[in-house]
Motif scaffolding. Sequence first.
Motif, short mmCIF file in Angstrom:
data_model
loop_
_atom_site.label_atom_id
_atom_site.label_comp_id
_atom_site.label_asym_id
_atom_site.label_seq_id
_atom_site.Cartn_x
_atom_site.Cartn_y
_atom_site.Cartn_z
N SER A 13 0.84 -1.19 0.00
CA SER A 13 0.00 0.00 0.00
C SER A 13 0.87 1.23 0.00
O SER A 13 1.84 1.33 0.72
N THR A 398 -5.17 4.69 -2.09
CA THR A 398 -5.51 3.29 -1.95
C THR A 398 -5.96 3.01 -0.52
O THR A 398 -5.65 3.75 0.42
N PRO A 402 -3.84 -3.91 3.08
CA PRO A 402 -3.25 -4.58 1.91
C PRO A 402 -4.03 -5.79 1.45
O PRO A 402 -3.83 -6.26 0.33
N GLN A 407 -8.64 -2.55 -2.93
CA GLN A 407 -7.67 -1.57 -2.45
C GLN A 407 -7.35 -0.49 -3.48
O GLN A 407 -7.25 0.68 -3.16
N GLY A 408 -7.19 -0.87 -4.74
CA GLY A 408 -6.78 0.10 -5.75
C GLY A 408 -7.88 0.61 -6.63
O GLY A 408 -7.62 1.39 -7.56
N THR A 466 -0.82 -3.32 -7.12
CA THR A 466 -2.13 -2.87 -6.61
C THR A 466 -3.11 -2.52 -7.72
O THR A 466 -4.30 -2.49 -7.49
N HIS A 529 -2.65 -9.72 -6.34
CA HIS A 529 -3.26 -9.00 -5.21
C HIS A 529 -4.62 -9.61 -4.88
O HIS A 529 -5.35 -10.05 -5.78
#
Length: 769
Positions: A13, A398, A402, A407-408, A466, A529
Amino acid sequence: MQRAAPLRLRPFSVPRRLLAVLAVLALALTGLTTLAPPARAEAGLTATFSSSGSGSSWTGKFVVANAGTAAVDTWSLEFDLPAGVSVSNHTHGTAQVDGRHVTVTPAYYNARVPAGRDTEPYSYTFTGSGPMTAPTGCLINGEKCDGAPAVPPQAPAGVTVADTTARTVTLEWNEAAPGDFPVTAYEVLRGGSVVAASATTRATVRDLTPATSYEFTVRAKDSRGNEGPPSAPVTATTVDPATDTVPPTAPGNLRTTDVTSSTVALRWDAATDDKRVAAYDVYRGTALATSVPADTLTTTLTGLTPATRYDFTVRARDAADNPSPAGNTLTVTTDEAVGEGGYAKVGYFVQWGIYGRQYFVKDLDTSGAAARLDVVNYAFANIDPRNLTCLNGVTKGTSPDPQDPNQGDGAGDAEADYGRAFPAGQSVDGVADDGWGKLRGNFNQLKKLKAKHPHLKILISLGGWTYSKYFSDAAATPAAREKFVKSCIDMYIKGDLPEYNGAGGPAVAAGIFDGIDLDWEWPGSPDGHPGNHWSPEDKANNTALIAEFRRQLDALGGDHKLLTAFTPADPEKIDAGWDLKEIFKYMDFANVQGYDFHGSGSDNSWEPHRTGHQANLYPDAQSPYPDDFSIDGAVQHYLDAGVSPRKLTIGFPFYGRGWQQVADGGANGEWQSANGAAPGQFQEEAGTRGYDNLTAMVPGMTVHHDTQSVATYGYTGPNGQWWSFDDTWAIDRKTAYIREKGLLGGMVWEMSGDLANGTLFNALDRGLP
């Protein structure tokens, strides 16, 4: 089997510590900008000119009005100055003056024109010098400013049959008179269908039936796509093959006159025939590459792949379509895309490095790295989760988790890319951003860096750990691939950046990026990811996506655009997602992962309980894992598949991975038990430190060198910290390996981790002269 390391290209992250930027509302904007060809105007958009004043200095104004039913988000204005007139003091718009042609883009506050409204009181104005005369050739978003339909070009005259063979007819004609816009192309029609096109006044219709009569017409098209009426028809009859059964002799002395990384120029000696030679067919391997008329004994083949061997032959063909034997086979290897016969050096510059790391584009210059790098990869660009296009124009961090599968999603940093106004002390040329320019931030600094180091290539890297979630979707179908690739090329190669805080616009980033770097982690594998989309079809779709990027990049014309990829070290991931026999037909080279073989991240989900080398050159005989990773093992997997060594760089980590509470075990902590990731350089990045930070902030660490596996590690003592990293000792031995294997060079992840004096990069440069 031990699960492969996540093979991250960046930490889990990366926080976006966005700094506040002074918002300036400037009603007078001056300066120059580079623009792409304007888009077609929306219905109802017009621009009306008026002037005021007298004498040799007067004021001209264009009011842009929208009579349509929907708002127009932006506009572009073009016009030509009358003889003797010059312009200055541009207000409420930014102008580029090229001779007598002026192109205007709006200020950020008057770009959008609502339905039924106009740009008053903030309409574009200028100060005119010379006779007070109205400009001519006015266009608004590419269409006539008065809203009238464009007058198309006239029909071509003098259409004649220049040549016929058994399966072709060649036509010639006179240039067509233009209408409102210049003529840029011609189309040959048969029965209302387009059967050939040309940018000149000559075209050949192919794949016809022998001994058959055909009727053709020709029409002109202008630069805006307006089609003129067809010409008078002309009739042609293809040759009857029965009238000629003797083939020509083989062309001789096929040779090359010039070779680049993507082109080969060929020349040959003429063939003979009992009647006449009609054409020459040039073959690349067994595939027809091009055909040229009989009076042409040369051609240049384009769109070739660097550092690739090709076999060429030429056959003559007479009017009855009798082919000659092939002449001599010419084998040519194209030049390398970078490296110029030596060794290429590729370095990643991270978007977010300007925050906590305080590493700026300027540091690439002052450290001396920019003068010796061949390629800078700017990381990373994201994929829009809904539109499946390249994403920019947003400032969204983000998730701090993690393991968050989203997240992204939608994340990006337009502020860092082209919104932030850098002060003079952080600028490559010592000149501060003005705060309201259309191009600021890292992109503007990269533009300045290229001006100072013209040899340097800059690529935009798409994806990363990510941001790879939606690659599988964007590559899934031909339509999705075409859409995705076009969006990335429009945004980064053509430079059409979305509006952000007064920055962005058509072509504002044109000329910065020299190609695309694909960082899909990982096609065909569930080990990316958390939440990444993947499919067993990813491998084939990845090949098709790479081919689509190559096709659209080549279609741009001009200098060869680089296409590279970050590819895995794990043989299982290679085989699952990368067709090594196909992808290098389109890719210039691959940056093979040379790190992250072992490690522990912030959430302790990776390998928290045992230390391990993250970047060893050879497998370690002491490794407890049954299938340990190594750089040599990865490289051999590529070479065994037939990949040219000059298509491969290997990755060097300018950072370390560490564990804490590590037992000694009589081995200085090597492959010993641990209790999670060691404290990192940043709170949210446990287990990771840049080399400069690692050497300065981990006290009492003794450095050891594993000479068998070629791996460097540091240990602070029993129950202490253990770190795996590259130092100059490791780099010296790895660069010797690159030279021994004949590889293309080395890649660095990432440049901010080095010491200020460039200790690691200097070692890389010494080893790869």
